[in-house]
Design an enzyme around this catalytic site. Structure first.
Site, mmCIF file in Angstrom:
data_model
loop_
_atom_site.group_PDB
_atom_site.id
_atom_site.type_symbol
_atom_site.label_atom_id
_atom_site.label_comp_id
_atom_site.label_asym_id
_atom_site.label_seq_id
_atom_site.Cartn_x
_atom_site.Cartn_y
_atom_site.Cartn_z
ATOM 1 N N LYS A 27 30.937 -21.965 129.910
ATOM 2 C CA LYS A 27 32.339 -22.382 129.730
ATOM 3 C C LYS A 27 32.448 -23.527 128.729
ATOM 4 C CE LYS A 27 34.146 -25.351 132.904
ATOM 5 N NZ LYS A 27 34.752 -26.587 132.380
ATOM 6 N N ASN A 28 31.622 -24.555 128.935
ATOM 7 C CA ASN A 28 31.794 -25.762 128.121
ATOM 8 C C ASN A 28 31.283 -25.609 126.690
ATOM 9 O OD1 ASN A 28 33.041 -26.887 130.276
ATOM 10 N ND2 ASN A 28 31.332 -28.224 130.868
ATOM 11 N N ARG A 98 41.563 -30.045 130.763
ATOM 12 C CA ARG A 98 41.379 -31.189 129.869
ATOM 13 C C ARG A 98 40.516 -30.881 128.652
ATOM 14 N NH1 ARG A 98 42.675 -32.136 134.521
ATOM 15 N NH2 ARG A 98 44.225 -33.705 135.002
ATOM 16 N N CYS A 122 42.104 -37.177 136.298
ATOM 17 C CA CYS A 122 41.883 -36.085 137.240
ATOM 18 C C CYS A 122 40.984 -36.577 138.358
ATOM 19 C CB CYS A 122 41.308 -34.853 136.554
ATOM 20 S SG CYS A 122 39.622 -35.033 136.027
ATOM 21 N N ARG A 127 39.845 -39.842 132.502
ATOM 22 C CA ARG A 127 39.345 -39.030 131.378
ATOM 23 C C ARG A 127 39.984 -39.557 130.088
ATOM 24 N NH1 ARG A 127 37.525 -33.878 133.331
ATOM 25 N NH2 ARG A 127 36.675 -33.480 131.273
ATOM 26 N N PRO A 128 39.621 -40.778 129.673
ATOM 27 C CA PRO A 128 40.234 -41.334 128.464
ATOM 28 C C PRO A 128 39.809 -40.561 127.217
ATOM 29 C CG PRO A 128 38.442 -42.750 129.186
ATOM 30 C CD PRO A 128 38.572 -41.668 130.214
ATOM 31 N N ILE A 129 40.582 -40.714 126.140
ATOM 32 C CA ILE A 129 40.195 -40.061 124.881
ATOM 33 C C ILE A 129 40.134 -41.097 123.748
ATOM 34 C CG2 ILE A 129 40.973 -37.724 125.442
ATOM 35 C CD1 ILE A 129 43.485 -38.419 123.666
ATOM 36 N N ASP A 130 39.973 -42.368 124.131
ATOM 37 C CA ASP A 130 39.951 -43.436 123.121
ATOM 38 C C ASP A 130 38.873 -43.207 122.055
ATOM 39 O OD1 ASP A 130 38.363 -43.910 125.510
ATOM 40 O OD2 ASP A 130 37.703 -45.762 124.559
ATOM 41 N N LEU A 131 37.722 -42.671 122.467
ATOM 42 C CA LEU A 131 36.642 -42.473 121.483
ATOM 43 C C LEU A 131 36.982 -41.350 120.498
ATOM 44 C CD1 LEU A 131 33.640 -42.849 123.953
ATOM 45 C CD2 LEU A 131 34.397 -44.534 122.257
ATOM 46 N N ASP A 312 27.650 -32.531 136.030
ATOM 47 C CA ASP A 312 28.256 -31.301 136.551
ATOM 48 C C ASP A 312 27.398 -30.623 137.625
ATOM 49 O OD1 ASP A 312 30.360 -31.756 134.885
ATOM 50 O OD2 ASP A 312 29.760 -30.314 133.357
ATOM 51 N N ARG A 404 37.719 -21.606 137.807
ATOM 52 C CA ARG A 404 37.791 -22.186 136.459
ATOM 53 C C ARG A 404 36.434 -22.120 135.762
ATOM 54 N NH1 ARG A 404 39.352 -27.995 136.491
ATOM 55 N NH2 ARG A 404 38.769 -27.579 134.352
HETATM 56 N N1 EPU Z 1 34.862 -41.349 127.838
HETATM 57 C C1 EPU Z 1 35.491 -42.470 127.354
HETATM 58 N N2 EPU Z 1 36.291 -42.334 126.258
HETATM 59 C C2 EPU Z 1 36.471 -41.149 125.630
HETATM 60 C C3 EPU Z 1 35.818 -40.008 126.123
HETATM 61 C C4 EPU Z 1 35.020 -40.145 127.246
HETATM 62 O O1 EPU Z 1 35.348 -43.563 127.912
HETATM 63 O O2 EPU Z 1 37.194 -41.113 124.631
HETATM 64 C C5 EPU Z 1 33.991 -41.474 129.021
HETATM 65 C C6 EPU Z 1 34.417 -40.571 130.179
HETATM 66 O O3 EPU Z 1 35.413 -41.187 130.964
HETATM 67 C C7 EPU Z 1 33.104 -40.389 130.910
HETATM 68 C C8 EPU Z 1 32.085 -40.337 129.782
HETATM 69 O O4 EPU Z 1 32.712 -40.986 128.678
HETATM 70 O O5 EPU Z 1 32.856 -41.509 131.733
HETATM 71 C C9 EPU Z 1 31.630 -38.967 129.359
HETATM 72 O O6 EPU Z 1 32.747 -38.125 129.162
HETATM 73 P P1 EPU Z 1 32.746 -36.954 128.094
HETATM 74 O O7 EPU Z 1 33.728 -37.287 127.024
HETATM 75 O O8 EPU Z 1 31.354 -36.657 127.666
HETATM 76 O O9 EPU Z 1 33.334 -35.748 128.947
HETATM 77 P P2 EPU Z 1 34.173 -34.540 128.342
HETATM 78 O O10 EPU Z 1 33.669 -34.257 127.012
HETATM 79 O O11 EPU Z 1 35.621 -34.791 128.527
HETATM 80 C C10 EPU Z 1 32.621 -32.588 129.120
HETATM 81 C C11 EPU Z 1 32.689 -31.433 130.062
HETATM 82 C C12 EPU Z 1 32.686 -31.926 131.505
HETATM 83 C C13 EPU Z 1 31.405 -32.729 131.715
HETATM 84 C C14 EPU Z 1 31.330 -33.873 130.694
HETATM 85 C C15 EPU Z 1 30.047 -34.671 130.769
HETATM 86 C C16 EPU Z 1 33.952 -29.768 128.841
HETATM 87 C C17 EPU Z 1 35.172 -28.960 128.742
HETATM 88 N N3 EPU Z 1 33.910 -30.660 129.821
HETATM 89 O O12 EPU Z 1 33.792 -33.380 129.351
HETATM 90 O O13 EPU Z 1 32.648 -30.761 132.320
HETATM 91 O O14 EPU Z 1 31.386 -33.246 133.025
HETATM 92 O O15 EPU Z 1 31.439 -33.347 129.357
HETATM 93 O O16 EPU Z 1 28.954 -33.864 130.575
HETATM 94 O O17 EPU Z 1 33.034 -29.593 128.070
HETATM 95 C C18 EPU Z 1 33.010 -29.471 134.234
HETATM 96 O O18 EPU Z 1 32.629 -28.486 133.605
HETATM 97 O O19 EPU Z 1 33.175 -29.458 135.493
HETATM 98 C C19 EPU Z 1 33.282 -30.718 133.523
HETATM 99 C C20 EPU Z 1 34.035 -31.696 134.036
#
Ligand code: EPU
Length: 429
Positions: A27-28, A98, A122, A127-131, A312, A404
């Site tokens: 999925k991811n 997300r 969630c 789940r911030p997107i600042d980065l 995960d 999902r």
């Molecule tokens: N984070 C920030 N700022 C950002 C982005 C992330 O502080 O701008 C933090 C997050 O809050 C977290 C950490 O960085 O503490 C890692 O988050 P990441 O951005 O890597 O997560 P993601 O890319 O949103 C994907 C997977 C998740 C999986 C994570 C970590 C997808 C669609 N989702 O999320 O999958 O847990 O990477 O490996 O690829 C799942 O499949 O159940 C799932 C939640």
């Protein structure tokens, strides 16, 4: 009286799982690769796409963004742009999933504008997107947050050096967003502290096939030299390492003998190592592994970015350790609040306490069937695993969370000896 119909799994626990079970596409990996189709001219074909709700929602978002999305008979997807004027990913769909934030980078790179709903928090935590935004701004995008939307413009993105590390390490989808944006940017982009996850590598493979110039994939430093355009691609989604890990845990907790087919052993090194350490017998083949249960003992687990133990799989491993001998400590370094499953596992007789970003798991001799509620995708998987191991009947409610990320899991587990039924769950108010 209001009747709300949901679905639940009814699991008769204690059945030993035996036989072979095949892992589907990840999925991811599928979600960012689908988003990458915004970048290419013409229709791409994506093979081994899993049939999941999240993939369905991503398809609908991409249709809103002017792509045609066709499911082919062999299970692959054909996707291509038909209308480049659409740039809005609506809240109603983004909020469902997300992962859809990864349309932001491709939209900016290919259409110079994007309006993507902010995904919000969630149950697994913030789940911030600042980065993501920091990376795209560094490349010259103008980004505002307005009425719950990310509103972004860029006449032409410029390559630059970007550090993408955050308080909890690298970001998977943030890396995907910047990587996709950089493929069509002017000049060279360097992503430092890039995510190394296999899913990022799968995306890069798609992009390179499409004509992107990328090096350093699989390391923390990815270098992208922008090109003028990308062509359509025929690509393969990697096997889902999280589904593989879940099935391996299911084999172990039922003291079973299960061969998990279609895996990439190199993507599962940390998981295999941990399972062996706790006493599970794992034999690796070229693209499969055989898991045999045995006496399991406590362990210390810390979730980390790849190649560490994936967050995960933390809930599923918690179910396993809840019946291992001794006291385990599980620490979440990626999503420190991802512990909603503890209360439900405790309802099944587990003895787990949350201490900050850690869980102290006192192993119990057995779990007992109970009615439990899934709070999110991986929590749902952990409850199914616990239900398979438990004595008696477990009802896992809100099973839409599981759908999902796992395709017809009940049917596939039934094929190796589990007793699981999907039933309507009517709640009366
Ligand atoms: N984070 C920030 N700022 C950002 C982005 C992330 O502080 O701008 C933090 C997050 O809050 C977290 C950490 O960085 O503490 C890692 O988050 P990441 O951005 O890597 O997560 P993601 O890319 O949103 C994907 C997977 C998740 C999986 C994570 C970590 C997808 C669609 N989702 O999320 O999958 O847990 O990477 O490996 O690829 C799942 O499949 O159940 C799932 C939640």
């Amino acid at each position: 009286m209001l009747d709300l119909v949901d679905e639940k799994f009814v699991i008769e626990g204690g059945c030993r799982l035996t036989g072979s079970i095949t892992v589907n596409g990840a999925k991811n990996a599928a979600l960012p690769v689908m988003a990458a189709c915004i970048l290419t001219k013409g229709a791409s074909r994506i093979r081994s796409i899993p049939k999941l709700t999240d993939v369905e929602i991503m398809g609908r978002i991409l249709e809103c963004l002017g792509l045609s999305v066709k499911h082919l008979e062999d299970g692959s997807l054909e996707m291509g742009t038909v209308d480049t004027t659409k740039v809005t990913a609506p809240y109603e769909l983004v909020n469902e999933m997300r992962g859809s934030i990864c349309v932001l980078g491709p939209l900016l790179a290919r259409r110079n504008a994007a309006m993507v709903a902010l995904p919000g928090g969630c149950v697994i935590g913030q789940r911030p997107i600042d980065l993501h935004l920091k990376g795209l701004r560094a490349m010259g995008a103008e980004i505002d947050l307005k009425d719950g939307y990310v509103v972004a413009y860029a006449t032409r993105l410029r390559g630059t050096e970007i550090y993408l590390g955050g308080a909890h390490g690298s970001t998977v989808l943030g890396t995907c967003n910047v990587l996709m944006a950089a493929t069509l940017a002017e000049g060279t982009t360097v992503i430092e502290a890039a995510a190394r996850e296999p899913e990022v590598q799968n995306l890069a493979e798609f992009l390179v096939k499409a004509g992107a110039k990328i090096s350093g994939v699989g390391t923390n430093r990815i270098v992208i030299e922008g090109v003028k355009e990308l062509k359509p691609v025929d690509c393969q989604i990697i096997p889902d390492r999280i589904e593989a890990g879940t099935l391996m845990v299911a084999g172990a907790v039922t003291n079973g003998d299960v061969t998990v087919e279609n895996i990439r052993p190199d993507h599962l090194s940390a998981v295999v190592d941990k399972l062996r350490e706790v006493g599970v017998n794992v034999t690796l083949g070229r693209d499969s592994c055989r898991v045999r249960g045995g006496r399991m003992t406590a362990s210390v687990i810390t979730t980390l970015a790849y190649p560490g133990i994936p967050t995960d799989l933390q809930p599923q491993l918690m179910s396993l350790l809840s019946i291992a001998e001794g006291t385990s400590v599980i620490t979440e370094k990626v999503f420190p609040d991802r512990f909603m499953h503890i209360a439900e596992l405790n309802r099944m007789g587990a003895n787990i306490q949350k201490e900050g970003p850690s869980a102290i798991v006192h192993g119990v001799p057995y779990l007992s069937g109970a009615k439990v509620m899934a709070s999110d995708l991986r929590a749902a998987a952990s409850l199914v695993v616990a239900g398979l191991a438990a004595r008696g009947t477990t009802e896992v409610r809100s099973i839409f969370h599981l759908d999902r990320g796992y395709e017809h899991l009940e049917e596939r587990l039934t094929g190796i000896g589990a007793k699981i039924k999907r039933e309507a769950d009517t709640k009366e108010y």
